[in-house]
Write an enzyme that holds these catalytic residues in place. Structure first.
Site, short mmCIF file in Angstrom:
data_model
loop_
_atom_site.label_atom_id
_atom_site.label_comp_id
_atom_site.label_asym_id
_atom_site.label_seq_id
_atom_site.Cartn_x
_atom_site.Cartn_y
_atom_site.Cartn_z
N ASP A 195 -102.40 -66.07 -21.03
CA ASP A 195 -101.53 -65.12 -21.74
C ASP A 195 -101.74 -65.24 -23.25
O ASP A 195 -101.68 -66.33 -23.81
CB ASP A 195 -100.08 -65.44 -21.37
N HIS A 368 -92.71 -65.24 -23.81
CA HIS A 368 -94.12 -65.64 -23.97
C HIS A 368 -94.22 -66.77 -24.98
O HIS A 368 -93.60 -66.75 -26.04
CB HIS A 368 -94.94 -64.45 -24.47
#
Length: 555
Positions: A195, A368
């Site tokens: 990610d 995130h």
């Protein structure tokens, strides 16, 4: 014995934020990791959803062993029913965590795909799927049941992080399984697909548990109604809003179909707890004093059809915003959505509402990880090769820089793009020839390709309007036998309307006379000539390019 060949083909999620989808292929057998979508931008007129172009799979249906979904967000799960419908199959099993699969079943049921097998995975267990061994590893994100995906195979181990952060105090008390990631790293990770969403943010991300107390503090300062907008799938955030409302003796109403659906799924699986008597129906909002109500709504990204957007434009049948309402944005705009969010915020201010965003108070924590968490993932898993995922080109480059900073050789870092397969075999890793990629648009219930002329036409109509000119000509001479009819809609103009119509009629006559002199009698050819001549005339007069539709009728 020949060395097996592994191909990792991203069809979405690279060079962009959203519509994540990757094909993992070993000797003609396929596992798909994630099937996401993204929402349309302002210029995608009339488009409802944007999907990855999965045409690569249309002739490979029998080769697909399974689809694995990392978590239940739309950018990882939302395209599932559309893809299965287009491939005309319900025989591909779907793997994912219990909440993810509950959301998948709900989506599939809406599309009447009730025979698809959705398999609830358990973190740490191993599943043999064709030539692949699947293991899910628990991660923390802004939704429960988020997992990294480990695919072991004869060519090596591929690890997809999915969306993650290393939150040490998550709302559910279940942090990411760092120990298991380290063990997998010791076993050997051939390729890490990680990610990249927040690699541009230094340090460590805030814990999700930070948002709750700040929401309560914000609520305590509000005298009127409170409307909180967040992602419908952010079940932990909804729980924190409910807890803050309960602490201040307010009722809670859920607005938006996806908000209600996801909350009900979360309740059934024990991820969210609504105290008895706290929830009211939208129709009951006006029965309570303003200082006793909290509304939880979709629309944090300014989506055109979302509940908050409709409220902002006075188009919601259940909630009418008014001066004294406080709108709390418990989310940050996804890159690319800033314009739509700003437009919504501006409308709310115009209506007299108070607007509180993450710039005003720490009422949101990203799901995130920041740069230090990306480094930690790299150091835990110690991959041979790294391929940054889930990010635009800037973030992919920054992720690559972080990988090199922690010791991954530059030659082993692959900055990919949608449609470009990374091939791993006995000779190492390298990019090979691109395949078709791009986007597919959803318009209502239909799918359309990116090059669909209808979308180009919509952009032209939305921007400059349309001219329709009907010319009646003699079948014998080809010359005009009646005044051309001129119709225009949505065309901005600053000249006299009657004068403009007269000039267009004169232009039609002149064009037909010249075509007759040139011996052009074919109707299609005449319409093409008229189109070009009139388009040039209109541009000369208006400095705009509306759609021009000439119709030629013979008598």
């Amino acid at each position: 014995m020949s060395t097996p060949t592994l191909r990792v083909l991203p069809l979405g999620g690279l060079g962009e934020i959203g519509k994540n989808m990757t094909v993992v292929e070993l000797d003609d057998r396929i596992i798909i990791v994630d099937v996401g979508l993204r929402f349309p931008t302002a210029e995608m007129v009339g488009i409802d959803l944007v999907l990855p172009d999965f045409s690569y799979l249309r002739d490979r249906i029998d080769d697909i062993e399974a689809i694995v979904v990392t978590h239940g967000h739309e950018d990882h799960l939302g395209a599932l029913p559309w893809i299965l419908r287009d491939l005309k199959t319900q025989d591909i099993p779907i793997y994912g965590g219990p909440l993810t699969m509950a959301m998948a079943r709900s989506k599939l049921d809406e599309h009447r795909l009730r025979d698809v097998e959705c398999i609830d995975t358990k973190d740490g267990e191993r599943y043999q799927i064709g030539p692949f061994e699947l293991e899910m590893v628990h991660m923390t994100h802004s939704i429960p049941d988020a997992s990294a995906v480990v695919l072991r195979n004869a060519a090596g181990t591929v690890l997809f992080t999915g969306d993650y952060k290393f939150d040490q105090t998550p709302v559910d008390g279940n942090p990411a399984d760092i120990a298991r990631l380290a063990e997998i790293g010791k076993e050997g990770v051939t390729l890490l697909c990680g990610d990249s969403t927040n690699v541009d943010r230094a340090g460590w991300s805030l814990s999700e548990s930070v948002a709750g107390p700040h929401l309560e503090e914000v609520f305590s300062r509000c005298d009127g109604r409170i409307i909180v907008t967040c992602f419908a799938s952010n079940i932990h955030r909804v729980q924190q809003v409910v807890d803050a409302a309960a602490a201040l003796n307010r009722k809670v109403a859920l607005i938006g179909r996806s908000m209600k659906k996801n909350t009900n799924i979360g309740k059934s699986l024990g991820h969210i707890d609504l105290p008895d008597g706290i929830q009211i129906q939208p129709r009951e909002i006006d029965q309570f004093p303003d200082h006793k109500v909290v509304v939880v709504s979709t629309g944090s990204q300014g989506e055109p059809l979302s509940a908050l957007r409709r409220m902002a434009y006075k188009d919601h049948h259940q909630v009418q915003l008014k001066k004294g309402d406080t709108i709390v944005f418990s989310a940050t705009p996804i890159p690319g959505n800033e314009r739509a969010v700003n437009e919504t915020v501006d409308r709310l201010y115009e209506m007299g509402c108070t607007v509180i965003t993450t710039k005003d108070a720490p009422i949101h924590a990203s799901g995130h990880g920041y740069a230090e968490e990306v480094k930690l993932m790299l150091n835990l898993t110690k991959p041979t090769y790294v391929m940054p995922f889930h990010g635009d080109h800037k973030r992919i480059q920054m992720h690559a820089d972080l990988a090199e900073a922690v010791g991954v050789p530059a030659a082993n870092i692959f900055k990919g793009e949608n449609g470009k397969p990374l091939q791993i075999d006995g000779k190492g890793a390298r990019f090979v020839d691109k395949v078709q990629s791009g986007v597919i648009y959803v318009d209502g219930v239909d799918l359309g390709e990116e090059a669909d002329a209808a979308l180009r036409d919509r952009r032209m109509l939305a921007g400059d309007g349309i001219f329709v000119v009907v010319a009646t000509i003699s079948e014998q001479t080809g010359e005009s036998v009646a005044d051309p009819e001129v119709i225009f809609r949505g065309v901005p103009y600053s000249v006299d309307e009657e004068q403009l119509i007269d000039e267009i009629r004169d232009g039609v006559d002149a064009s037909l006379i010249q075509a007759a002199k040139d011996g052009v009698h074919d109707l299609d050819a005449l319409q093409s000539i008229l189109h070009d001549d009139l388009a040039a005339l209109v541009f000369k007069k208006l400095k705009r390019r509306p759609m021009v539709m000439p119709v030629v009728v013979e008598v």
